[in-house]
Design an enzyme around this catalytic site. Structure first.
Site, PDB file in Angstrom:
ATOM      1  N   ASP A   1       7.711  88.053  53.862  1.00  0.00           N
ATOM      2  CA  ASP A   1       7.682  87.423  52.558  1.00  0.00           C
ATOM      3  C   ASP A   1       7.105  85.836  52.832  1.00  0.00           C
ATOM      4  O   ASP A   1       8.041  85.181  53.265  1.00  0.00           O
ATOM      5  CB  ASP A   1       8.821  87.537  51.732  1.00  0.00           C
TER       6      ASP A   1
ATOM      7  N   HIS B   1       7.995  93.440  57.479  1.00  0.00           N
ATOM      8  CA  HIS B   1       7.785  92.780  56.347  1.00  0.00           C
ATOM      9  C   HIS B   1       7.846  91.518  56.197  1.00  0.00           C
ATOM     10  O   HIS B   1       9.150  91.028  56.379  1.00  0.00           O
ATOM     11  CB  HIS B   1       8.138  93.550  55.166  1.00  0.00           C
TER      12      HIS B   1
ATOM     13  N   MET C   1       2.887  85.473  48.819  1.00  0.00           N
ATOM     14  CA  MET C   1       3.496  85.072  47.648  1.00  0.00           C
ATOM     15  C   MET C   1       3.246  83.544  47.448  1.00  0.00           C
ATOM     16  O   MET C   1       4.037  82.909  47.125  1.00  0.00           O
ATOM     17  CB  MET C   1       4.933  85.561  47.305  1.00  0.00           C
TER      18      MET C   1
ATOM     19  N   ASP D   1       8.004  97.376  46.846  1.00  0.00           N
ATOM     20  CA  ASP D   1       8.782  96.002  47.286  1.00  0.00           C
ATOM     21  C   ASP D   1       9.411  95.549  46.062  1.00  0.00           C
ATOM     22  O   ASP D   1       9.026  95.101  45.129  1.00  0.00           O
ATOM     23  CB  ASP D   1       7.724  95.114  47.697  1.00  0.00           C
TER      24      ASP D   1
HETATM   25  C1  DX5 Z   1      11.232  89.954  46.484  1.00  0.00           C
HETATM   26  C2  DX5 Z   1      11.121  90.359  48.202  1.00  0.00           C
HETATM   27  C3  DX5 Z   1      12.252  91.438  48.231  1.00  0.00           C
HETATM   28  C4  DX5 Z   1      13.166  91.792  49.350  1.00  0.00           C
HETATM   29  C5  DX5 Z   1      13.517  93.389  49.305  1.00  0.00           C
HETATM   30  O1  DX5 Z   1      10.284  88.879  46.604  1.00  0.00           O
HETATM   31  O2  DX5 Z   1      10.259  90.970  48.758  1.00  0.00           O
HETATM   32  O3  DX5 Z   1      11.679  92.435  47.603  1.00  0.00           O
HETATM   33  O4  DX5 Z   1      12.411  91.512  50.343  1.00  0.00           O
HETATM   34  O5  DX5 Z   1      15.004  93.337  49.334  1.00  0.00           O
HETATM   35  P1  DX5 Z   1      15.681  93.887  48.170  1.00  0.00           P
HETATM   36  O6  DX5 Z   1      16.161  95.075  48.526  1.00  0.00           O
HETATM   37  O7  DX5 Z   1      16.975  92.892  48.116  1.00  0.00           O
HETATM   38  O8  DX5 Z   1      15.309  93.824  46.889  1.00  0.00           O
HETATM   39 ZN    ZN Z   2       7.480  91.329  49.972  1.00  0.00          ZN
END
Ligand code: DX5
Ligand code: ZN
Length: 221
Positions: A35, A33, A68, A176
């Site tokens: 971001d 994944h 995002m 997520d």
């Molecule tokens: C939010 C991110 C988080 C992260 C997940 O923008 O996408 O969701 O990668 O990790 P934790 O477990 O720290 O929420």
């Molecule tokens: Zn994400």
């Protein structure tokens, strides 16, 4: 549906990324994944297209790219999207969502629509036929290490009901944000089947990726 694990690379050890990817291959991660942030749709920056491409050359694990960013259609081409990828775009981020999801499908990838905790489910009703998955943000997007927005558990349940009632039994629900060992079990019970694993599980402190993966698999069985 069989549950899948999507470790979130923003939570990996960025200075030992190769080592972490090796471990993620060993535990049989279903996706990696990513971001992708723009400092505008969310107040942060993280990973970018060059890293995505470098990781793609390094591993055969399919990529799960979570945009995002505002107007993701402007940036899609930078990422060299491939068949087998799962590509999420936010309903709040673009005006012509149907066109964008179809474009992702035309690239051979699986389109998914993402929604923030405050966005109601009816906002995605018209595109359910265009996606392979719905990504439910269970924290406000932008940062790792946040606390679960509790109301999203009921939202996952209502989404599963909504998908089933419309005949979209195969459409997956990805979660997520703060997918901890404890929360993952609740999310699974509510109907989630793709789990983004970040600092709350796979990359939890004081535990190896192998140990954490076993523990996460236990809770989402
Ligand atoms: C939010 C991110 C988080 C992260 C997940 O923008 O996408 O969701 O990668 O990790 P934790 O477990 O720290 O929420
Ligand atoms: Zn994400």
């Amino acid at each position: 549906m069989k549950s899948k694990i999507a470790p979130s690379l923003m939570c990996a050890n960025l200075l030992h990324l190769d080592r972490d990817i090796q471990a993620l291959e060993e535990i049989g991660a279903d996706y990696l994944h990513f971001d992708i942030m723009d400092g505008s749709f969310v107040p942060n920056f993280t990973l970018g297209p060059d890293l995505v491409k470098a990781v793609r050359r390094r591993t055969n694990i399919p990529l799960d790219i979570h945009f995002m960013v505002n107007s993701p259609e402007r940036h899609l081409d930078l990422f060299d999207i491939q068949k087998g990828d799962l590509i999420s775009v936010h309903v709040e981020s673009t005006v012509h969502l149907n066109r964008l999801l179809n474009r992702i499908r035309a690239l051979g990838a699986s389109p998914a629509v993402a929604l923030n905790p405050a966005t109601p489910l009816f906002a995605i009703e018209e595109v359910l036929g265009d996606v392979d998955a719905v990504l439910v943000m269970t924290v406000n997007p932008g940062f790792a290490g946040q606390k679960l927005v509790e109301s999203t558990l009921g939202k996952i349940k209502r989404l599963r009901e909504m998908l089933d009632s419309k005949g979209y039994w195969e459409t997956r629900i990805e979660v997520d944000g703060n997918v901890s060992f404890e929360n993952a079990a609740k999310m699974r019970a509510a109907g989630a089947d793709i789990f983004v694993a970040g600092s709350s599980s796979i990359f939890a402190k004081g535990m190896s990726i192998h140990e954490a993966a076993m523990k996460l698999r236990e809770s989402i069985r």
